[in-house]
Design a protein around this motif. Sequence first.
Motif, PDB file in Angstrom:
ATOM      1  N   GLU A   1      10.866  -6.536  -7.499  1.00 38.31           N
ATOM      2  CA  GLU A   1      11.021  -6.047  -8.990  1.00 38.31           C
ATOM      3  C   GLU A   1      10.146  -7.173 -10.526  1.00 38.31           C
ATOM      4  O   GLU A   1      10.603  -6.470 -11.239  1.00 38.31           O
ATOM      5  N   ALA A   2       9.769  -7.951  -9.465  1.00 39.98           N
ATOM      6  CA  ALA A   2       8.541  -8.607 -10.543  1.00 39.98           C
ATOM      7  C   ALA A   2       7.936  -8.063 -10.962  1.00 39.98           C
ATOM      8  O   ALA A   2       7.796  -8.112 -11.975  1.00 39.98           O
ATOM      9  N   GLU A   3       7.147  -7.580  -9.940  1.00 41.74           N
ATOM     10  CA  GLU A   3       5.857  -6.877 -10.322  1.00 41.74           C
ATOM     11  C   GLU A   3       6.057  -5.382 -11.225  1.00 41.74           C
ATOM     12  O   GLU A   3       5.307  -4.576 -11.681  1.00 41.74           O
TER      13      GLU A   3
ATOM     14  N   PRO B   1       9.255  -3.813 -12.931  1.00 43.33           N
ATOM     15  CA  PRO B   1      10.782  -4.175 -13.022  1.00 43.33           C
ATOM     16  C   PRO B   1      11.216  -2.643 -12.884  1.00 43.33           C
ATOM     17  O   PRO B   1      11.061  -1.958 -13.902  1.00 43.33           O
ATOM     18  N   GLY B   2      13.203  -2.129 -12.215  1.00 45.37           N
ATOM     19  CA  GLY B   2      13.286  -0.914 -12.414  1.00 45.37           C
ATOM     20  C   GLY B   2      12.531   0.530 -11.863  1.00 45.37           C
ATOM     21  O   GLY B   2      13.293   0.962 -12.089  1.00 45.37           O
ATOM     22  N   ALA B   3      11.374   0.222 -11.291  1.00 42.64           N
ATOM     23  CA  ALA B   3      10.687   1.245 -10.858  1.00 42.64           C
ATOM     24  C   ALA B   3      11.134   1.682  -9.432  1.00 42.64           C
ATOM     25  O   ALA B   3      10.685   2.647  -9.362  1.00 42.64           O
ATOM     26  N   PHE B   4      11.714   1.047  -8.786  1.00 48.45           N
ATOM     27  CA  PHE B   4      12.470   0.947  -7.283  1.00 48.45           C
ATOM     28  C   PHE B   4      13.409   0.890  -7.088  1.00 48.45           C
ATOM     29  O   PHE B   4      14.006   0.211  -7.108  1.00 48.45           O
ATOM     30  N   SER B   5      13.982   1.907  -6.014  1.00 50.51           N
ATOM     31  CA  SER B   5      15.169   1.372  -5.395  1.00 50.51           C
ATOM     32  C   SER B   5      15.019   0.945  -3.976  1.00 50.51           C
ATOM     33  O   SER B   5      14.383   0.767  -3.582  1.00 50.51           O
ATOM     34  N   TRP B   6      16.028  -0.007  -3.860  1.00 53.25           N
ATOM     35  CA  TRP B   6      16.472  -1.085  -2.749  1.00 53.25           C
ATOM     36  C   TRP B   6      17.855  -0.312  -1.759  1.00 53.25           C
ATOM     37  O   TRP B   6      18.302  -0.826  -2.587  1.00 53.25           O
ATOM     38  N   THR B   7      17.377   0.033  -0.713  1.00 56.85           N
ATOM     39  CA  THR B   7      19.295   0.258   0.301  1.00 56.85           C
ATOM     40  C   THR B   7      19.078  -0.493   1.367  1.00 56.85           C
ATOM     41  O   THR B   7      18.383   0.373   1.793  1.00 56.85           O
ATOM     42  N   TYR B   8      19.918  -1.453   1.433  1.00 63.13           N
ATOM     43  CA  TYR B   8      20.066  -1.080   2.680  1.00 63.13           C
ATOM     44  C   TYR B   8      20.577  -0.471   3.717  1.00 63.13           C
ATOM     45  O   TYR B   8      21.944   0.247   3.340  1.00 63.13           O
ATOM     46  N   LEU B   9      20.064  -0.229   4.774  1.00 58.72           N
ATOM     47  CA  LEU B   9      20.654   0.829   5.358  1.00 58.72           C
ATOM     48  C   LEU B   9      21.687  -0.070   7.158  1.00 58.72           C
ATOM     49  O   LEU B   9      22.093   0.570   7.398  1.00 58.72           O
ATOM     50  N   GLU B  10      20.784  -0.594   7.776  1.00 60.17           N
ATOM     51  CA  GLU B  10      20.796  -1.720   8.588  1.00 60.17           C
ATOM     52  C   GLU B  10      20.559  -3.625   8.338  1.00 60.17           C
ATOM     53  O   GLU B  10      18.817  -3.516   7.931  1.00 60.17           O
ATOM     54  N   ARG B  11      21.451  -3.828   8.646  1.00 61.59           N
ATOM     55  CA  ARG B  11      21.611  -5.705   8.236  1.00 61.59           C
ATOM     56  C   ARG B  11      21.168  -6.097   9.180  1.00 61.59           C
ATOM     57  O   ARG B  11      21.995  -7.113   9.671  1.00 61.59           O
ATOM     58  N   GLY B  12      20.684  -6.525  10.521  1.00 60.70           N
ATOM     59  CA  GLY B  12      20.134  -7.016  11.904  1.00 60.70           C
ATOM     60  C   GLY B  12      21.371  -7.195  12.913  1.00 60.70           C
ATOM     61  O   GLY B  12      22.295  -5.909  11.923  1.00 60.70           O
TER      62      GLY B  12
ATOM     63  N   ASP C   1       0.707  -1.086   0.562  1.00 65.20           N
ATOM     64  CA  ASP C   1       0.108  -0.380  -0.217  1.00 65.20           C
ATOM     65  C   ASP C   1       0.616   1.660   0.280  1.00 65.20           C
ATOM     66  O   ASP C   1       0.472   2.146  -0.888  1.00 65.20           O
ATOM     67  N   LEU C   2       1.950   1.553   1.120  1.00 66.94           N
ATOM     68  CA  LEU C   2       2.512   3.080   0.780  1.00 66.94           C
ATOM     69  C   LEU C   2       3.380   2.738  -0.334  1.00 66.94           C
ATOM     70  O   LEU C   2       3.554   3.687  -0.894  1.00 66.94           O
ATOM     71  N   VAL C   3       4.584   1.421  -0.858  1.00 68.62           N
ATOM     72  CA  VAL C   3       4.923   1.644  -2.059  1.00 68.62           C
ATOM     73  C   VAL C   3       3.554   1.891  -3.016  1.00 68.62           C
ATOM     74  O   VAL C   3       4.659   3.092  -4.276  1.00 68.62           O
ATOM     75  N   GLY C   4       2.893   2.013  -3.311  1.00 66.77           N
ATOM     76  CA  GLY C   4       1.876   2.048  -4.940  1.00 66.77           C
ATOM     77  C   GLY C   4       1.120   3.744  -4.261  1.00 66.77           C
ATOM     78  O   GLY C   4       1.233   4.369  -5.179  1.00 66.77           O
ATOM     79  N   ARG C   5       1.713   4.142  -3.170  1.00 71.85           N
ATOM     80  CA  ARG C   5       1.273   5.516  -3.005  1.00 71.85           C
ATOM     81  C   ARG C   5       2.449   6.639  -3.406  1.00 71.85           C
ATOM     82  O   ARG C   5       2.702   7.886  -2.593  1.00 71.85           O
ATOM     83  N   LEU C   6       4.081   5.641  -3.072  1.00 69.85           N
ATOM     84  CA  LEU C   6       4.827   6.629  -3.238  1.00 69.85           C
ATOM     85  C   LEU C   6       4.975   7.770  -4.461  1.00 69.85           C
ATOM     86  O   LEU C   6       4.583   7.252  -5.982  1.00 69.85           O
ATOM     87  N   GLU C   7       5.181   9.035  -4.708  1.00 72.66           N
ATOM     88  CA  GLU C   7       5.426   9.788  -5.646  1.00 72.66           C
ATOM     89  C   GLU C   7       6.900   9.595  -6.510  1.00 72.66           C
ATOM     90  O   GLU C   7       7.676   9.038  -5.315  1.00 72.66           O
ATOM     91  N   PRO C   8       7.266  10.075  -7.699  1.00 69.04           N
ATOM     92  CA  PRO C   8       8.307   9.883  -8.081  1.00 69.04           C
ATOM     93  C   PRO C   8       9.662  10.238  -7.494  1.00 69.04           C
ATOM     94  O   PRO C   8       8.623  11.351  -7.099  1.00 69.04           O
ATOM     95  N   GLY C   9      10.894   9.764  -7.369  1.00 70.69           N
ATOM     96  CA  GLY C   9      11.728   9.943  -6.596  1.00 70.69           C
ATOM     97  C   GLY C   9      11.790  10.266  -4.860  1.00 70.69           C
ATOM     98  O   GLY C   9      11.892  10.995  -3.821  1.00 70.69           O
ATOM     99  N   SER C  10      10.372  10.053  -4.228  1.00 70.87           N
ATOM    100  CA  SER C  10      10.478  10.205  -2.802  1.00 70.87           C
ATOM    101  C   SER C  10      10.591   8.166  -2.115  1.00 70.87           C
ATOM    102  O   SER C  10      10.731   7.616  -2.770  1.00 70.87           O
ATOM    103  N   SER C  11      11.096   8.101  -0.632  1.00 66.28           N
ATOM    104  CA  SER C  11      10.795   6.779  -0.391  1.00 66.28           C
ATOM    105  C   SER C  11      10.865   6.660   0.859  1.00 66.28           C
ATOM    106  O   SER C  11       9.813   7.679   2.080  1.00 66.28           O
ATOM    107  N   PHE C  12      10.455   5.712   1.903  1.00 72.38           N
ATOM    108  CA  PHE C  12      10.256   5.709   3.248  1.00 72.38           C
ATOM    109  C   PHE C  12      11.048   4.011   2.890  1.00 72.38           C
ATOM    110  O   PHE C  12      11.794   3.628   2.751  1.00 72.38           O
ATOM    111  N   VAL C  13      11.459   4.259   4.563  1.00 74.69           N
ATOM    112  CA  VAL C  13      12.729   3.193   5.677  1.00 74.69           C
ATOM    113  C   VAL C  13      11.519   2.406   6.262  1.00 74.69           C
ATOM    114  O   VAL C  13      10.277   2.503   6.553  1.00 74.69           O
ATOM    115  N   LEU C  14      11.802   0.964   5.130  1.00 73.33           N
ATOM    116  CA  LEU C  14      11.093  -0.011   5.985  1.00 73.33           C
ATOM    117  C   LEU C  14      12.215  -1.139   7.086  1.00 73.33           C
ATOM    118  O   LEU C  14      12.472  -1.249   6.895  1.00 73.33           O
TER     119      LEU C  14
END
Length: 87
Positions: A56-58, A60-71, A29-42
């Motif tokens: 990526e399957a649904e 492709p190339g429309a979203f960025s994915w950046t790890y900020l912390e890995r457990g 739901d949140l991803v669907g409401r993102l405006e181009p150029g905007s982001s949130f932290v999960l």
Amino acid sequence: MTQTASASVPNEIDVRSLVPMQRHATIFDLVGRLEPGSSFVLINDHDPKPLYYQLEAEHPGAFSWTYLERGPEAWRVEIGRVADVAA
């Protein structure tokens, strides 16, 4: 990267308190409401890599994915919508 999330999308969403079956629906739901150029932290209690593959399957190339912390306690991932490009 400047974070310009629309008012309807929080800057950060912690899904650890949600039951597992609510997590993907909430995130998509949140991803669907993102405006181009905007982001949130999960914030999640495990590596959300399957979510990345689904995005990526649904979309492709429309979203960025950046790890900020890995457990190991929490995983934080910045998910952003790629700015629209000329067709």
